[in-house]
Design an enzyme around this catalytic site. Sequence first.
Site, PDB file in Angstrom:
ATOM      1  N   MET A 167       0.834  -1.189   0.000  1.00  0.00           N
ATOM      2  CA  MET A 167       0.000   0.000   0.000  1.00  0.00           C
ATOM      3  C   MET A 167       0.869   1.239   0.000  1.00  0.00           C
ATOM      4  SD  MET A 167      -2.878   1.140  -0.288  1.00  0.00           S
ATOM      5  CE  MET A 167      -3.208   2.856  -0.355  1.00  0.00           C
ATOM      6  N   ALA A 182       2.457   0.209   4.651  1.00  0.00           N
ATOM      7  CA  ALA A 182       1.309  -0.515   5.161  1.00  0.00           C
ATOM      8  C   ALA A 182       0.981  -1.728   4.302  1.00  0.00           C
ATOM      9  CB  ALA A 182       0.117   0.429   5.240  1.00  0.00           C
ATOM     10  N   CYS A 183      -0.021  -2.478   4.709  1.00  0.00           N
ATOM     11  CA  CYS A 183      -0.571  -3.668   4.051  1.00  0.00           C
ATOM     12  C   CYS A 183       0.106  -4.958   4.499  1.00  0.00           C
ATOM     13  CB  CYS A 183      -0.510  -3.575   2.529  1.00  0.00           C
ATOM     14  SG  CYS A 183      -1.457  -2.233   1.835  1.00  0.00           S
ATOM     15  N   THR A 184      -0.658  -6.043   4.427  1.00  0.00           N
ATOM     16  CA  THR A 184      -0.152  -7.391   4.653  1.00  0.00           C
ATOM     17  C   THR A 184      -0.761  -8.305   3.601  1.00  0.00           C
ATOM     18  OG1 THR A 184      -0.060  -6.976   7.039  1.00  0.00           O
ATOM     19  CG2 THR A 184       0.097  -9.267   6.319  1.00  0.00           C
ATOM     20  N   GLU A 188       1.913  -4.316  -2.244  1.00  0.00           N
ATOM     21  CA  GLU A 188       2.482  -4.431  -0.907  1.00  0.00           C
ATOM     22  C   GLU A 188       3.721  -3.551  -0.871  1.00  0.00           C
ATOM     23  OE1 GLU A 188       2.640  -5.587   2.839  1.00  0.00           O
ATOM     24  OE2 GLU A 188       1.336  -6.773   1.558  1.00  0.00           O
TER      25      GLU A 188
END
Length: 510
Positions: free
Chosen positions: A1, A24-26, A117
């Site tokens: 992100m 951010a993000c996973t 990602e």
Amino acid sequence: MRKFVLAAGALGLAAAFTAAPVKACTTVVVGKKATTDGSTLIARNEDVGAWSKHFYVHQATSDGKTTYVSEDNGFKTSLPKTALRYTSTPDGEQENGQWIFGESGINGDNVAMSATESGTSNKKALKADKLVKNGISEASMLDVILPYIHSAKEGVQRLGQIVEKQGSAENNGVIFSDKNEIWYMEIGSGHTWAAVRVPDNKYAVIPNQMVIGKLNLKDSKNYMASSNLVKKVKAWSQNKKIKLAGYEKGTVNYAKAFGTNDKTDAIYNRPRMWDGQRILTPSKKQSISKKSYTLFLKPDKKVSPAKVGQVLSSHFTGTKYSSYGKWKGGYRPINVPTDVESHILQIRNNVPKEIAGIQWLAMASPATSVYLPFYTNVTDTPSQYRVDGDYQDPTNSKSAYWTYKTTAMVVEAYKHKKFIDSATGKKTDLIYKDVNPAKKAVTKQLKANLAQSDKVAKTLTGDKLTAYLTEQNQKNADYAQGKWQTMNKSLIVHSNKLAPVTKSTLTFNK
């Protein structure tokens, strides 16, 4: 992100992160032999916090625009005239009429893509090969790749060609899948990339960190990389001004060459791999403070979309590290308050291809939302996911995003509040009293609805089929949102009654 600066208090992160851009993000990927029904599953939490999200379908065309210019950073590229139908989850605001940050979708050939990602490259890598300011970025990636590819591998190749020729503006991880395979790709610098095929019988949980290790480029079925990558990394490793790591006996360890593995990763990234692996392979006992984790693991049990949703909803749930509890260590969890949507892209192998693509979509935080199974072979998406200008009107009751975001905001404000439930006499909180029961009931009904609509859909073809699938998506959206709006009213009433628990007071009435 996307990368952004955010105060640590908003994320509940350690103060060390307030001065630097937050990544951010996973991501979660699961091969077809590791899933309960033989589907491929790729999934990701989109974390940014300040944006609302939409869900759209873009219809196929044989006479589309042949030039794309990003309103985000000016990236420009040529496009084929012929484009496949594809879904996307763009931001709630357009830039001069252009939807950006499409993020996730499935196209007319049942190829799925999730982008991106956000990663972090080391200083030496970026000195060797600088990022390109107007190169391809997350804002435009889905829209210039997904409509034009016919397999997961072709997605890697198309994006890779653009990165090599025009450059990348960011360090990113990108996922592609079709019914047969999944490819995970990392862009480590301005013009380099590497990709690995996810083993059919394994899964991976990937944080904002480069994780692709040693490349075996002689094995083209399982590895790909940018042109002359080994030669370039070797030269950069021998350059006294750069001294890039990662070159190893005629090959490259991509994570070592381009990534990081430092104190920040120990708090922000690696613990998320630990948490995901804890959930999917509980038999493997590991420490949350390990310096590295195996990328691909076999799950103890076959993985369903619901299980992937459990991973993406986790805030170290049920452990002493939980950000909703003691939060020992202050580690960054998978699920955070800045989630704006979470998607699970499923390509099924046990149904006709016309209904194989399912985009499971949870708006806002998956911990306080519910995943809706949307067919992607449709003429339009549910109306509440296309509400124009909803970012300007967060009280808009028609907007799906703001319905689910309301839940997340109320729960986040009271996440550390425990109270006594007068019905049971036991301590509880808003999640367990209100959200989880609603999620369980709605999920059960949506699963039953999907099974029933699959049966009907198998009897239909052509326009009748797409019309039916479109109608079923709308019905499910209406049902789930209605239940959530009712639950939100109860949630707000209950939150106003919260007070510290005492032996002499019951602070919650059913």
